[in-house]
Design a protein around this motif. Structure first.
Motif, PDB file in Angstrom:
ATOM      1  N   LYS A   1       0.835  -1.210   0.000  1.00 30.90           N
ATOM      2  CA  LYS A   1       0.000   0.000   0.000  1.00 30.90           C
ATOM      3  C   LYS A   1       0.866   1.256   0.000  1.00 30.90           C
ATOM      4  O   LYS A   1       0.568   2.215  -0.718  1.00 30.90           O
ATOM      5  CB  LYS A   1      -0.921  -0.016   1.209  1.00 30.90           C
ATOM      6  N   SER A   2       1.951   1.250   0.768  1.00 32.27           N
ATOM      7  CA  SER A   2       2.812   2.437   0.804  1.00 32.27           C
ATOM      8  C   SER A   2       3.494   2.657  -0.545  1.00 32.27           C
ATOM      9  O   SER A   2       3.667   3.801  -0.968  1.00 32.27           O
ATOM     10  CB  SER A   2       3.849   2.314   1.915  1.00 32.27           C
ATOM     11  N   ARG A   3       3.855   1.572  -1.232  1.00 30.21           N
ATOM     12  CA  ARG A   3       4.469   1.713  -2.557  1.00 30.21           C
ATOM     13  C   ARG A   3       3.465   2.251  -3.570  1.00 30.21           C
ATOM     14  O   ARG A   3       3.791   3.095  -4.405  1.00 30.21           O
ATOM     15  CB  ARG A   3       5.012   0.370  -3.053  1.00 30.21           C
ATOM     16  N   ILE A   4       2.235   1.771  -3.516  1.00 28.25           N
ATOM     17  CA  ILE A   4       1.194   2.240  -4.433  1.00 28.25           C
ATOM     18  C   ILE A   4       0.907   3.716  -4.184  1.00 28.25           C
ATOM     19  O   ILE A   4       0.770   4.504  -5.125  1.00 28.25           O
ATOM     20  CB  ILE A   4      -0.084   1.392  -4.293  1.00 28.25           C
ATOM     21  N   VAL A   5       0.818   4.108  -2.912  1.00 32.54           N
ATOM     22  CA  VAL A   5       0.567   5.513  -2.572  1.00 32.54           C
ATOM     23  C   VAL A   5       1.727   6.392  -3.027  1.00 32.54           C
ATOM     24  O   VAL A   5       1.519   7.484  -3.560  1.00 32.54           O
ATOM     25  CB  VAL A   5       0.301   5.665  -1.058  1.00 32.54           C
ATOM     26  N   ALA A   6       2.957   5.908  -2.869  1.00 28.92           N
ATOM     27  CA  ALA A   6       4.114   6.684  -3.308  1.00 28.92           C
ATOM     28  C   ALA A   6       4.102   6.866  -4.821  1.00 28.92           C
ATOM     29  O   ALA A   6       4.367   7.963  -5.327  1.00 28.92           O
ATOM     30  CB  ALA A   6       5.406   5.986  -2.873  1.00 28.92           C
ATOM     31  N   LEU A   7       3.776   5.819  -5.553  1.00 33.90           N
ATOM     32  CA  LEU A   7       3.711   5.919  -7.011  1.00 33.90           C
ATOM     33  C   LEU A   7       2.596   6.862  -7.445  1.00 33.90           C
ATOM     34  O   LEU A   7       2.787   7.696  -8.334  1.00 33.90           O
ATOM     35  CB  LEU A   7       3.501   4.533  -7.621  1.00 33.90           C
ATOM     36  N   ALA A   8       1.434   6.750  -6.813  1.00 32.59           N
ATOM     37  CA  ALA A   8       0.318   7.640  -7.152  1.00 32.59           C
ATOM     38  C   ALA A   8       0.660   9.088  -6.817  1.00 32.59           C
ATOM     39  O   ALA A   8       0.298  10.005  -7.567  1.00 32.59           O
ATOM     40  CB  ALA A   8      -0.943   7.207  -6.420  1.00 32.59           C
ATOM     41  N   SER A   9       1.371   9.306  -5.726  1.00 32.32           N
ATOM     42  CA  SER A   9       1.772  10.670  -5.359  1.00 32.32           C
ATOM     43  C   SER A   9       2.728  11.260  -6.384  1.00 32.32           C
ATOM     44  O   SER A   9       2.664  12.455  -6.685  1.00 32.32           O
ATOM     45  CB  SER A   9       2.430  10.676  -3.985  1.00 32.32           C
ATOM     46  N   LEU A  10       3.608  10.422  -6.921  1.00 31.42           N
ATOM     47  CA  LEU A  10       4.522  10.906  -7.955  1.00 31.42           C
ATOM     48  C   LEU A  10       3.776  11.265  -9.239  1.00 31.42           C
ATOM     49  O   LEU A  10       4.180  12.174  -9.965  1.00 31.42           O
ATOM     50  CB  LEU A  10       5.574   9.848  -8.270  1.00 31.42           C
ATOM     51  N   LEU A  11       2.692  10.560  -9.514  1.00 28.94           N
ATOM     52  CA  LEU A  11       1.925  10.820 -10.734  1.00 28.94           C
ATOM     53  C   LEU A  11       0.958  11.993 -10.588  1.00 28.94           C
ATOM     54  O   LEU A  11       0.426  12.470 -11.590  1.00 28.94           O
ATOM     55  CB  LEU A  11       1.143   9.567 -11.125  1.00 28.94           C
ATOM     56  N   LEU A  12       0.726  12.447  -9.360  1.00 27.46           N
ATOM     57  CA  LEU A  12      -0.246  13.521  -9.150  1.00 27.46           C
ATOM     58  C   LEU A  12       0.189  14.849  -9.763  1.00 27.46           C
ATOM     59  O   LEU A  12      -0.625  15.544 -10.368  1.00 27.46           O
ATOM     60  CB  LEU A  12      -0.524  13.708  -7.662  1.00 27.46           C
ATOM     61  N   GLN A  13       1.444  15.208  -9.590  1.00 31.80           N
ATOM     62  CA  GLN A  13       1.885  16.518 -10.082  1.00 31.80           C
ATOM     63  C   GLN A  13       1.797  16.624 -11.608  1.00 31.80           C
ATOM     64  O   GLN A  13       1.189  17.568 -12.112  1.00 31.80           O
ATOM     65  CB  GLN A  13       3.283  16.832  -9.595  1.00 31.80           C
ATOM     66  N   PRO A  14       2.357  15.677 -12.379  1.00 27.78           N
ATOM     67  CA  PRO A  14       2.164  15.801 -13.827  1.00 27.78           C
ATOM     68  C   PRO A  14       0.716  15.555 -14.245  1.00 27.78           C
ATOM     69  O   PRO A  14       0.254  16.078 -15.259  1.00 27.78           O
ATOM     70  CB  PRO A  14       3.093  14.749 -14.427  1.00 27.78           C
ATOM     71  N   GLY A  15      -0.008  14.785 -13.444  1.00 26.30           N
ATOM     72  CA  GLY A  15      -1.410  14.514 -13.753  1.00 26.30           C
ATOM     73  C   GLY A  15      -2.319  15.701 -13.533  1.00 26.30           C
ATOM     74  O   GLY A  15      -3.465  15.711 -13.989  1.00 26.30           O
ATOM     75  N   ALA A  16      -1.821  16.723 -12.858  1.00 24.85           N
ATOM     76  CA  ALA A  16      -2.638  17.912 -12.607  1.00 24.85           C
ATOM     77  C   ALA A  16      -2.948  18.671 -13.885  1.00 24.85           C
ATOM     78  O   ALA A  16      -3.870  19.490 -13.912  1.00 24.85           O
ATOM     79  CB  ALA A  16      -1.932  18.831 -11.610  1.00 24.85           C
ATOM     80  N   SER A  17      -2.225  18.376 -14.942  1.00 28.11           N
ATOM     81  CA  SER A  17      -2.489  19.059 -16.215  1.00 28.11           C
ATOM     82  C   SER A  17      -3.842  18.676 -16.790  1.00 28.11           C
ATOM     83  O   SER A  17      -4.355  19.358 -17.681  1.00 28.11           O
ATOM     84  CB  SER A  17      -1.382  18.749 -17.216  1.00 28.11           C
ATOM     85  N   ILE A  18      -4.441  17.608 -16.293  1.00 31.93           N
ATOM     86  CA  ILE A  18      -5.758  17.211 -16.794  1.00 31.93           C
ATOM     87  C   ILE A  18      -6.836  18.188 -16.319  1.00 31.93           C
ATOM     88  O   ILE A  18      -7.872  18.337 -16.978  1.00 31.93           O
ATOM     89  CB  ILE A  18      -6.093  15.758 -16.382  1.00 31.93           C
ATOM     90  N   LEU A  19      -6.619  18.867 -15.222  1.00 28.66           N
ATOM     91  CA  LEU A  19      -7.632  19.784 -14.697  1.00 28.66           C
ATOM     92  C   LEU A  19      -7.890  20.962 -15.633  1.00 28.66           C
ATOM     93  O   LEU A  19      -9.049  21.208 -15.987  1.00 28.66           O
ATOM     94  CB  LEU A  19      -7.247  20.250 -13.292  1.00 28.66           C
TER      95      LEU A  19
END
Length: 129
Positions: A31-49
């Protein structure tokens, strides 16, 4: 214009998959690895907004400037085309809202997991004292 909606649909599908992965029960290390990976994807993923917001504004403008088709004036073929365009616009609005909502959900889930981990560390530190 169809490519933009395909991209947005793909992003919504990816966000839904990430949200499901974040909410499934898993061992703490996984779970911690999945959360870390998702957190890394959040910043570039913000361009979808802004992309989804722009698409939503485009839909809104097209809706305000669309020619109305009433039964007295339109043929059945024109009426069918008009209704199809309305259904596509409604689907696209759902895609725009879903993209923003799923991004927010993933952001909050990651933030909650980080806060829980910090609180567990504080609790462990207090127990050690």
């Amino acid at each position: 214009m169809g490519l933009q909606w395909v991209i947005l649909a793909g992003v919504v599908a990816m966000e839904a998959a990430v949200a499901v992965l974040l909410t499934l029960p898993a061992p703490r290390l996984v779970k911690s690895r999945i959360v870390a990976l998702a957190s890394l994807l959040l910043q570039p993923g913000a361009s979808i907004l802004p992309f989804a917001a722009f698409q939503f504004l485009d839909l809104r403008w097209k809706n305000e400037h669309r020619l109305m088709c009433t039964f007295e004036v339109c043929t059945t073929e024109e009426r069918t085309r008009y209704e199809k365009s309305i259904f596509k616009a409604q689907r696209n609005v759902i895609l725009c809202v879903s993209a923003c909502l799923l991004y927010w959900c993933i952001f909050r889930i990651c933030k909650y997991h980080k806060e829980i981990r910090e609180l567990e560390e504080v609790e462990k530190h207090l127990k050690d004292q």
